[in-house]
Design a protein around this motif. Structure first.
Motif, PDB file in Angstrom:
ATOM      1  N   MET A  35       0.814  -1.223   0.000  1.00 15.03           N
ATOM      2  CA  MET A  35       0.000   0.000   0.000  1.00 15.03           C
ATOM      3  C   MET A  35       0.848   1.275   0.000  1.00 15.03           C
ATOM      4  SD  MET A  35      -2.959   1.073   2.727  1.00 15.03           S
ATOM      5  CE  MET A  35      -1.791   1.847   3.855  1.00 15.03           C
ATOM      6  N   PRO A  36       0.559   2.229  -0.882  1.00 16.18           N
ATOM      7  CA  PRO A  36       1.291   3.500  -0.834  1.00 16.18           C
ATOM      8  C   PRO A  36       0.937   4.259   0.453  1.00 16.18           C
ATOM      9  CG  PRO A  36      -0.477   3.593  -2.474  1.00 16.18           C
ATOM     10  CD  PRO A  36      -0.420   2.186  -1.989  1.00 16.18           C
ATOM     11  N   GLU A  37       1.876   5.079   0.913  1.00 19.19           N
ATOM     12  CA  GLU A  37       1.745   5.607   2.269  1.00 19.19           C
ATOM     13  C   GLU A  37       0.517   6.487   2.504  1.00 19.19           C
ATOM     14  OE1 GLU A  37       5.724   7.926   1.857  1.00 19.19           O
ATOM     15  OE2 GLU A  37       4.526   9.163   3.190  1.00 19.19           O
ATOM     16  N   ALA A  38       0.130   7.278   1.487  1.00 18.67           N
ATOM     17  CA  ALA A  38      -0.990   8.203   1.715  1.00 18.67           C
ATOM     18  C   ALA A  38      -2.335   7.494   1.786  1.00 18.67           C
ATOM     19  CB  ALA A  38      -1.027   9.273   0.622  1.00 18.67           C
ATOM     20  N   ALA A  39      -2.343   6.211   1.449  1.00 19.25           N
ATOM     21  CA  ALA A  39      -3.617   5.480   1.415  1.00 19.25           C
ATOM     22  C   ALA A  39      -4.129   5.108   2.802  1.00 19.25           C
ATOM     23  CB  ALA A  39      -3.466   4.215   0.568  1.00 19.25           C
ATOM     24  N   GLU A  42      -7.836   6.379   4.352  1.00 21.33           N
ATOM     25  CA  GLU A  42      -9.061   5.707   3.904  1.00 21.33           C
ATOM     26  C   GLU A  42      -9.017   4.207   4.193  1.00 21.33           C
ATOM     27  OE1 GLU A  42     -10.823   6.524  -0.007  1.00 21.33           O
ATOM     28  OE2 GLU A  42     -11.752   4.546   0.132  1.00 21.33           O
ATOM     29  N   ARG A  43      -7.825   3.612   4.179  1.00 17.34           N
ATOM     30  CA  ARG A  43      -7.757   2.183   4.464  1.00 17.34           C
ATOM     31  C   ARG A  43      -8.309   1.891   5.865  1.00 17.34           C
ATOM     32  NH1 ARG A  43      -4.971  -1.817   1.939  1.00 17.34           N
ATOM     33  NH2 ARG A  43      -5.656  -0.565   0.166  1.00 17.34           N
ATOM     34  N   GLN A  46     -11.989   1.867   5.580  1.00 17.19           N
ATOM     35  CA  GLN A  46     -12.460   0.638   4.916  1.00 17.19           C
ATOM     36  C   GLN A  46     -12.450  -0.529   5.901  1.00 17.19           C
ATOM     37  OE1 GLN A  46      -9.471   0.557   1.877  1.00 17.19           O
ATOM     38  NE2 GLN A  46     -10.520   2.012   0.522  1.00 17.19           N
TER      39      GLN A  46
ATOM     40  N   HIS B  22     -14.222   0.756  -3.219  1.00 15.26           N
ATOM     41  CA  HIS B  22     -12.760   0.737  -3.175  1.00 15.26           C
ATOM     42  C   HIS B  22     -12.254  -0.616  -2.667  1.00 15.26           C
ATOM     43  CE1 HIS B  22     -12.452   5.414  -3.146  1.00 15.26           C
ATOM     44  NE2 HIS B  22     -12.638   4.913  -4.343  1.00 15.26           N
ATOM     45  N   ARG B 231       0.778   8.257  -3.452  1.00 17.19           N
ATOM     46  CA  ARG B 231      -0.652   7.949  -3.609  1.00 17.19           C
ATOM     47  C   ARG B 231      -0.869   6.869  -4.660  1.00 17.19           C
ATOM     48  NH1 ARG B 231      -3.745  13.044  -5.123  1.00 17.19           N
ATOM     49  NH2 ARG B 231      -5.532  11.786  -4.473  1.00 17.19           N
ATOM     50  N   LEU B 245      -8.105   2.446  -5.409  1.00 14.57           N
ATOM     51  CA  LEU B 245      -8.347   1.619  -4.231  1.00 14.57           C
ATOM     52  C   LEU B 245      -8.692   2.478  -3.027  1.00 14.57           C
ATOM     53  CD1 LEU B 245      -6.312   0.160  -6.228  1.00 14.57           C
ATOM     54  CD2 LEU B 245      -5.625  -1.227  -4.296  1.00 14.57           C
ATOM     55  N   GLY B 246      -8.620   3.785  -3.225  1.00 13.98           N
ATOM     56  CA  GLY B 246      -8.911   4.714  -2.142  1.00 13.98           C
ATOM     57  C   GLY B 246      -8.700   6.119  -2.678  1.00 13.98           C
ATOM     58  N   SER B 247      -9.224   7.110  -1.970  1.00 11.56           N
ATOM     59  CA  SER B 247      -9.079   8.492  -2.432  1.00 11.56           C
ATOM     60  C   SER B 247      -7.611   8.833  -2.682  1.00 11.56           C
ATOM     61  CB  SER B 247      -9.609   9.453  -1.373  1.00 11.56           C
ATOM     62  OG  SER B 247     -10.906   9.091  -0.986  1.00 11.56           O
ATOM     63  N   ASP B 248      -6.743   8.260  -1.893  1.00  9.51           N
ATOM     64  CA  ASP B 248      -5.315   8.532  -2.031  1.00  9.51           C
ATOM     65  C   ASP B 248      -4.552   7.270  -2.396  1.00  9.51           C
ATOM     66  OD1 ASP B 248      -5.234  11.382  -1.341  1.00  9.51           O
ATOM     67  OD2 ASP B 248      -6.054  10.668   0.556  1.00  9.51           O
ATOM     68  N   ASP B 249      -5.131   6.489  -3.270  1.00  9.40           N
ATOM     69  CA  ASP B 249      -4.526   5.203  -3.634  1.00  9.40           C
ATOM     70  C   ASP B 249      -4.965   4.830  -5.052  1.00  9.40           C
ATOM     71  OD1 ASP B 249      -3.370   2.716  -3.665  1.00  9.40           O
ATOM     72  OD2 ASP B 249      -4.367   1.966  -1.860  1.00  9.40           O
TER      73      ASP B 249
END
Lengths: 506, 506
Positions: A35-39, A42-43, A46, B22, B231, B245-249
């Motif tokens: 997962m990229p860090e900024a995600a 929202e993760r 979720q 997402h 992101r 996968l997310g607003s920032d992903d």
């Protein structure tokens, strides 16, 4: 309605929880690996949504009615005698989960999630700044909440039982205390004897090793142990873990430290042990509440069995040293004997996760005693650091100079996992007992290894343990597999024999 | 209730759909990138469960009541004038989605999912065996079902409109027909003129290139275009895609073909275009139904803009050829000019996904006409292969010898995606119009590139297109950004200019 129809309905109902739990695992796996860090923001949302969908379904009135129809609250519901062990266990485990879950008011569940989420951040900061005072207030909150939870769950002997039950179902603190009391003295004595001897040389374990080479070795080891890459994969994460993303999707992670090769070797083998357990659950149980490890103690027995009983065994490296030399050419002149001794070095140390096979249990005994005190109110959070240091001195003969080497080292209390630690030690003890049973039935493990017949050992574990999932509670499973309940004597004999040999004790 | 309160409630209600969508994307991404093969069976169940949870929430009575309170079915509900453009669009789009979804009986939705799932397997087999007869029966079923769906959705002019609306909301088949009719002749004529000239040399594009080197180049290109690795990330899959996968992903994938470098270069740039769009949606819209591309046509305009208008531009390679030479030393003696010409080779070919920028639209016109015939009943599925070949001859001057090079080449019909193809061409046309508007406002794109100011171009796209998400329908968005509705003249001028130059046409 026919009794079997009710059970069928419970199974149907549970399937959605099963699938959503695996979806949750997919999110978790991704978060720790790619997962990229900024995600992350929202993760978290979720994951919380999935958690709430699962919780709603686990505690719904609809499920309550089905369980009532099945007479699940009674020990012997009328009609239940017609059920198979599997169906009876489905009713038992569904009711167990449901009745625990509904005992906690939603307000408390939400508050606990919030407090422990905050506590994990506070703990990280406190550990970095080596400041127990920072962590103490939120830990006190957590202790108050788990005590409240214990009283809501209910218990017969000790409030700790109600917490332990989350991780080691049907276990009792009094049993664990008895077992820990039995192993303490022999371990302490063995560690003292080792301390008087010349230490083994493990300097070459710290040679700089390329990560790609370590990865090749990990993959080769997994293949050797029978890990099925069609049903799983190996990735890298900050902390190694095993996670089940689907009935046929059991992934593990490891980490490659350039200056400490054993971290990836034994991390990989350890996680493979967990994964082999999950992969070995009978396909008949897939989709049901029973398709899971029966307890964390039994789960850990599988990881410890492969990591220590097999992976730190002389005969394993006598047979498989070429796995290391072909993956990591720079180590090709290390002998199996030096490697075996180096990876079995015993020495009291501060950090649990770095402890050797012998002293490890002392770290757990320490935590168990402190947790018992916190839960029954005899130990205040503010007195914890002193108690920690005194007990460490008594058990390991050393005293940490920093909180981060002592009371602040573990994440568990910050996520509310009081009652979790004992399962690590139970795993180690069960592993020795299983090894003993295997030798009784299949003959010498050393000979099986020498004949490259690790698959026979895996088959035994599958047949006696893995395939049952949660059908039989841990104690019953252990009795069926070995003929008796958990008996710490097997572990004591095992370490006295093995380390007497490693250190040439007379 | 206050009107704004109703809108707030609709937003709250939608948040769960947003998160679950997402989560669905996470499952899909994993399936295409890292999932072990045996996991597919349960993964399909997990995805179906999420789909059904989302569908239930999208079509619930609770949402129906909220939308009724908001007077969403009327064009100008009382109280709505007090809303911001954003809030009005939330009501409009939520109602649009809801009212489309409830028009289909659940039985039809389930049956469509089953038939298209089976059809995809049948299509794969039919394509491999080059046997249209194998695919025809299930395609007929699908055509019958989409015709039924079109009549349930309702339409004013042509049943195709009701299908198109799924992919290009608010568009009409008659508009698309008019646009395609306008571009057909100039493209066909240009292709014919190019066919009479000496072809460009692109042999070096087929040199064997190491996948790791290609990956380095893809990462460097993404960095150059402004893709934010905090992101998102780049992975490998069989078919390149972008997924949120997310607003920032917002992740992309590409593929590395050892014997055809442009596949990864332009695949990566293309997906980056999609990703930059999703990444550019205003954070204010995150969590709402508006945080999404407004239409597939506009989405494709962003991928085509970066892939073709920028990525296949002479000045881009004049400025950035060192990205190639530093990632792939073996190509360091290829000049920007030869590279530019090679990646702009125009030649009629059978396979849409391999077509060049000029002939690509002809492939789409072909499919659009055949789909129109299938949907209005004037073309039988059994007559499809003949119609395909005749139209290919008329548009491209060539006739495929195998079904797999013709009517069986695309997956779209097998998943029921009739109405999808036109959006690819709309994207190409929009891209030229946006490029024209950018030059009017920011000056020459070549000069911006020469000054390494791609960020200015990205800012323009963000400001005029990306940030709005679905606030304005595609046509309104285009008019706001460029001053007029989609006008195919910009594309015709663009290709006549560019390819007149590439091929030295007088």
């Amino acid at each position: 309605m026919d009794y079997k129809d009710v059970v069928a309905k419970i199974k149907d109902y549970y399937k959605e929880i099963y699938l959503l739990s695996h979806v949750q695992a997919i999110l978790g796996w991704d978060q720790e690996t790619y997962m990229p860090e900024a995600a992350i923001a929202e993760r978290a949302e979720q994951a919380a949504l999935l958690q709430s969908l699962i919780h709603k379904r686990r505690t719904s009135d609809e499920l309550g009615r089905l369980l009532e129809e099945a007479g699940a609250s009674s020990d012997r519901p009328a009609g239940a005698e017609s059920l198979s062990d599997t169906d009876a266990a489905i009713v038992r485990e569904t009711y167990r989960e449901y009745s625990r879950a509904i005992k906690l008011p939603e307000e408390l569940v939400v508050r606990f999630a919030q407090v422990t989420s905050r506590a994990q951040a506070v703990w990280q900061k406190a550990r970095i700044e080596d400041d127990f005072g920072l962590f103490a207030p939120v830990l006190s909150e957590i202790v108050d909440m788990v005590r409240e939870m214990a009283s809501l769950y209910g218990y017969q002997e000790h409030p700790y039982d109600a917490l332990l039950d989350e991780y080691e179902p049907y276990a009792k603190a009094s049993d664990i205390k008895r077992i820990f009391d039995a192993v303490e003295a022999p371990i302490v004595e063995l560690v003292q004897r080792i301390g008087e001897i010349n230490q083994v040389d493990d300097s070459f374990l710290h040679y700089k090793t390329d990560k790609e080479e370590q990865k090749r070795l990990s993959l080769a080891l997994l293949d050797k142990l029978g890990y099925d890459f069609k049903r799983g994969r190996l990735d890298v994460s900050a902390h190694p873990f095993t996670t089940t993303l689907g009935s046929d999707d059991v992934r593990i992670t490891t980490r490659f430290l350039e200056d400490f090769l054993p971290s990836s070797i034994f991390g990989t083998i350890h996680e493979a042990g967990h994964a082999l357990y999950e992969m070995g659950i009978s396909a008949d149980l897939h989709g049901t509440i029973l398709a899971d490890g029966v307890s964390l103690g039994i789960h850990e027995s599988q990881s410890r069995f492969w990591e220590n009983v097999i992976g730190r065994r002389r005969s394993f490296w006598q047979k498989n040293m070429q796995l290391i030399s072909s993956a990591i050419p720079a180590l090709s002149d290390v002998s199996a004997e030096s490697f075996y001794k180096a990876v079995n070095k015993v020495k009291p140390s501060f950090i649990r996760v770095e402890a050797d096979e012998v002293t490890y249990i002392l770290h757990i005994i320490l935590r168990f005693r402190l947790e018992m005190g916190m839960v029954d109110g005899s130990l205040e959070v503010n007195d914890l650091p002193d108690a920690w240091n005194q007990q460490t001195k008594a058990l390991l003969g050393i005293v940490p100079k920093k909180y981060s080497d002592g009371v602040l080292q573990d994440i568990h209390w910050s996520f509310g996992g009081i009652g979790y630690f004992p399962t690590y030690a139970l795993g180690t003890l069960y592993a020795s007992q299983f090894a003993h049973a295997i030798e009784k039935e299949l003959g010498s493990i050393d000979e099986l290894i020498a004949k490259d017949r690790l698959a026979d050992i895996l088959s035994w574990l599958r047949d006696k343990i893995h395939k049952y999932g949660k059908i039989y509670p841990a104690d019953e499973l252990c009795r069926r597999a070995t003929g008796e309940s958990l008996n710490p004597e097997y572990f004591i004999k095992y370490i006295e024999g093995k380390y007497g040999d490693v250190y040439n004790l007379s």
